[in-house]
Design an enzyme around this catalytic site. Sequence first.
Site, PDB file in Angstrom:
ATOM      1  N   SER A 199       0.827  -1.201   0.000  1.00  8.01           N
ATOM      2  CA  SER A 199       0.000   0.000   0.000  1.00  8.01           C
ATOM      3  C   SER A 199       0.869   1.262   0.000  1.00  8.01           C
ATOM      4  CB  SER A 199      -0.930  -0.046   1.213  1.00  8.01           C
ATOM      5  OG  SER A 199      -1.793   1.048   1.218  1.00  8.01           O
ATOM      6  N   ASP A 217      -8.568  -3.665  -6.482  1.00  5.95           N
ATOM      7  CA  ASP A 217      -8.546  -4.482  -5.277  1.00  5.95           C
ATOM      8  C   ASP A 217      -9.377  -3.846  -4.167  1.00  5.95           C
ATOM      9  OD1 ASP A 217      -7.069  -2.383  -4.371  1.00  5.95           O
ATOM     10  OD2 ASP A 217      -5.272  -3.519  -3.922  1.00  5.95           O
ATOM     11  N   HIS A 276      -7.492  -5.398  -0.918  1.00  8.88           N
ATOM     12  CA  HIS A 276      -6.260  -4.649  -0.656  1.00  8.88           C
ATOM     13  C   HIS A 276      -5.406  -5.221   0.474  1.00  8.88           C
ATOM     14  CE1 HIS A 276      -3.747  -1.215  -1.240  1.00  8.88           C
ATOM     15  NE2 HIS A 276      -3.883  -0.812  -0.009  1.00  8.88           N
TER      16      HIS A 276
END
Lengths: 690, 697
Positions: free
Chosen positions: A272, A592, A645
């Site tokens: 991320s 995602d 994610h």
Amino acid sequence: MSKPLSFYRSYFLSKTMSFLRRRNGTDSSKTRVADPNIKKDGAADDDKKKDEYKIPQRRNYGSKKWSCWDNCCWFIGLICSIWWFCLFLYNTMPDSIPQFVTMAITGPLPDPPGVKLRKEGLMANHPVVLVPGVVTGGLELWEGRHCAEGLLGKRLWGGSFGEFYKRPLCWLEHISLDNDTGFDPPGIRVRPVTGLVAADYFATGYFVWAVVIANLAHIGYEEKSLYMAAYDWRLSFQNTEIRDQSLTRIKSNIELLVATHGGKKVVVLPHSMGVQYFLHFMKWVETPAPRGGGGGPDWCAKHIKAIMNIGAPFLGSPKSIALHFSIEVRDIAALRAQAPGLLDKDVLGLQTFKHLMRMFRTWDATFSMIPKGGETIWGGLDWSPETETVNNSAKKGTDNSTRNTGGNGNICNTKGVNYGRLISFSKDWAETHSSKIERVDFKHVAKGDKLTNSSNCDIWLEYHEMGNRAIKAVADHKVYTAGSILDLLHYVAPKLMARGASHFSYGIADDLDDPKYDEYKYWSNPLETKLPNAPDMEIYSLYGVGLPTERGYIYKVAPPSDCSIPFQIDTSVDGDSEDSCLKGGVFSGDGDETVPIISAGFMCAKGWRGKTRFNPSGIRTYNREYKHAPPANLLEGRGTQSGSHVDLLGNFALIEDVLRVAAGATGEDIGGDRVYSDIFKWSERINIKL
Amino acid sequence: MSSLRRRKPINESSDSKHNEEEEDEDHDDVDADGDDDVNGKNKKTPSKIKKKRGEKPPKQPKWSCMDTCCWFIGCICITWWLLLFLYNAMPASFPQYVTEAITGPLPDPPGVKLKKEGLEAKHPVVFVPGIVTGGLELWEGRECAEGLFRKRLWGGTFGEVYKRPLCWVEHMSLDNETGLDPCGIRVRPVSGLVAADYFAPGYFVWAVLIANLARIGYEDKTMYMAAYDWRLSFQNTEVRDQTLSRIKSNIELLVATNGGRKVVVIPHSMGVLYFLHFMKWVEAPAPMGGGGGPDWCSKHIKAVVNIGGPFLGVPKAIAGLFSAEAKDIAVARALAPGFLDNDIFQFQTLQHVMRMSRTWDSTMSMIPRGGNTIWGGLDWSPEEGNSCAKKGEKKNETQIADQAGSENAVCKAKSANYGRIISFGKDVAEAPSSDIERIDFRGAIKGHSAANTTCRDVWTEYHDMGFAGIKAVAEYKTYTADSLVDLLHFVAPKMMARGTAHFSYGVADNLDDPQYKHYKYWSNPLETRLPNAPDMEIYSLYGVGLPTERAYVYKLSPHAECSIPFKIDTSADDEDTCLRDGVYSVDGDETVPVLSAGFMCAKGWRGKTRFNPSGIRTYIREYNHLPPANLLEGRGTLSGAHVDIMGNFALIEDVIRIAAGASGEELGGDQVYSKIFNWSEKINLRLDEEIPVHSSR
């Protein structure tokens, strides 16, 4: 009337105090002196005796009031006993039973990738660096105000969030940063947790890195060959170095890892926002000393084998716009639509949203997620990389859209969707062709026409300074693309963006040799920096596909009221058809759930592929996509094939790739690109000088 | 649900209400009905129940028992929850109010106090935890340890010890041959400040110190816990985990990120020896050492603040290695004979513990060093003349002693022979050396196996010794520090073979001898030189005023299968000489005698000596033990005990001042309550650099 329970109890119960009564209860259970009265009334004598007792006592104590209370006690006791009994059983149960049950239901489970690869003979090879993303890293308190007494060294963020519920205002005060400096307010020190515990679990039972770590351990990794590059994810990247020397620590630890592993280079796993943080780090470490780490121009080539970016928002995420603009995302907006008032009203006098927004806006790091590259990447008024241009015939457009979606499991029907318009005020403006939209420029509209009564809002929001005219002007501009969104944010929150703009940049460089790009604010933008000179390095982008991901929003002007945010996602807007990409005021694309494919995949698919100006040394890049499949049943938890994610970190296929690379495989060995989406085609449509 | 409910009453009543159940003939029929009844009652059909009750009175008693139990548990739960709620809703400062109301206003914690004085974080701080206190976690284990991945095996709640003791012992033990983990098991130290802030929940080690440092501005980036696997020998931590390299790198990082300010190192207990080893390692050239160059220490270390440092070992370690006993265990055994010795649960607890602890090489670092020179011979010891008198007074002051003050006068008459660390029988311990006939055990033949040594699963080398060996050991009668090492070599040759490869216990004649370049000498202050760092300071901070094990009276234990043949003779008492339960005590912190903690800083390193060629300044800071005034104070803020001293406010204040930049002189130099300087005088140790004619004693 009189239940047997209360009746029998009345032998030995005191009538007034529950306390006394309890003690009597103890006696009865422990000594047998008290028992005969109760137990042996099978015998005739006792029966008689009991009758003698019974009648008067029923009159006196056998009233409803006591029986109710007693029954409550009885019931709670029963529940507790059963609970304890179950707990006892659970604890004595061999650990393999849950697995047996799961196997019985779902058939034999596949081995976790660590076990599987160990059987293949893979061994720990390259040391591994984990770079957590935004939100997932723990923060703990080192110095606080009076209200936070006793919390020293406890986690404020992550863990159980117990303090958040106990003293929310105190918590907010400590977790917020200072508006002007972007650092902690004076007298408060909140610092990142260090070590693997920093982000192995976010909250109890909600894994982040734990599964990856466990699987790495199976093939021989341990604490000394793993390093969690924890940093304070609220701060802008350069400020983590200024306050905590985080970048220096990462450099030193990577050097230590390489030194203690006989010169084997590290494999970096950023997740991320950690992806951008690590981009920033790579520029920082090779920049000479006062501004950078002074590692020399070949530091990365010497120390890094591969960077495996997981769920990488290289080019930002549209979600962050909604967060900045009105602190909403799809879920919150939907919640508000279902229970209007719950979040807007001042429940408990807390003004939840505004507090959250205020807190959130003090975090500089969130600016890193604003979409980068402007209209070139994210599409303009009438085109976007994910869709064919509207100039084509409608039929062809439909074909394309079905083709697009056919491959990725019918995310939605992209027909007529203008992804390029990240924010539209009303559905009409989202769909109308650009030539028909009259847009009024908002930038020069003077603010200051104060909202009524905004003086009693103790909460810092720059919206209070905007005034009605400005709000109207914003709405009259009707449609915002990735380029104009920045102007919009600058307009509605000038102070905030002033801080943001000093640490992050969102453009595309024309000339990368321009000396201005030596400044640190460009370092985390892949479109304004060159990759390091490390031809042996590899860059992977691993991301999930197959989930609807926020890509554009339809806004409305909220009814003006005291201290409320004047813009809201218009949740009433839905697409025309069932499978439309527009749902609840949100345009979705493939991705995602947080990062759209274009952001995660473009750099590795095109921007850096081969020798480009962004990648002068020709670092090899690989795209690895993981198709989302929801967990088959509840026993699987968050699934082993998830593409979302964070859950992606538990995806077996991804972990297997990671382990293979860590054990020494190259990108070619694990099969090169693995693509389900049309990322390459979309990338083609993006017209960028390479 | 209903089946569970039915099972409950049977279980609960089965033991106590057995008779009554036999009385009830229609018991079984009732059982089923009873179930209905309970359900029925919940569904509020009282009339039916009433009727039924009238018909069948016998069924009710059975239910009433279970019901009362449930009711009773419910009441307890409700009260508990109520209290818990109150406790949670209570403002955090409430306990403090109560304490203050009872004991008067509390002093500010040192961190708060010094912050008011304007002290601020300056030098980064490195903690080096001691033996036992550091957490260990599992990274790879056998089948039986499934689900324990990255859970603490050592430290924390120790839940697994109770759940699967044998599995736990298997994982905590090291390999006998290599001194490293057995195949397929990886137990690794926890890293970070959490490694040793609390040993078990609520039992602080470093937490108080860390909290106080945080008050004056320290945080994670300026503090570093040099956690290491304390089971391994010091050099092996580098071989397996590269721990020494990590410490080096982290200290360099601390100095670099704090503007070149040198670190203050705070080792505790065995960490003191570990850090001595580190200082030699880091300056030794690369293959065996860290290659930091000869001035690494002077460049990176401001001060070494040793807390409770067993520089010269502790006699406790001998009892631990010899018979897996310490004072407390011996007393427990005396109080409840058979409890530990019999094979309860077939665990053979002590033997297992002994087997486990003998695989830990690091325990051998605690064997007394310096031999008779330091610890005394048959007829002398540095502490001789030390009597219970002083301690008697102290005990009276502190109200922990049961000894009457009248004895004070008597005590001086006789003094214990502390030099005899192990004696077989109280008579031997007290007799003059000329009266003791000793038969040398070293030549004795072992191998005459004790009967039936089939208990192979419990590995203690005693089984190999046989009667002759055991008898020979006992006939030597008394052991001084020198002969103790021989004794351990005799009873546990394999273990000591591993030990001597990593540790040494002598006194160097000539420190220039190239043999002292070997790492096994690095943790012995009597066989190494301090680094060349004239600006560095070495402190020794330790508690005094607690009786500390110094010598033992042993006996042969009745010979049983698979048991340890030697035991502390807990019946030996002599109040004149501080002999209690077979243990001679001296002043100290309950674990480390003053002599071991203080000698090096009081004499061995004081000024320019051959052990301290660059004249590093040394300071002794003693802290007199005072027990906590009441239960509310927990483990006390004036404690001098080995671990509790980490919560001693005076000590914390000293440490904070040093970390904030004060020098030893500014602290006030030495602070001494014991007779450490007197005792050090009596130790005849050559301190100048000349080549000796020949060493005495």
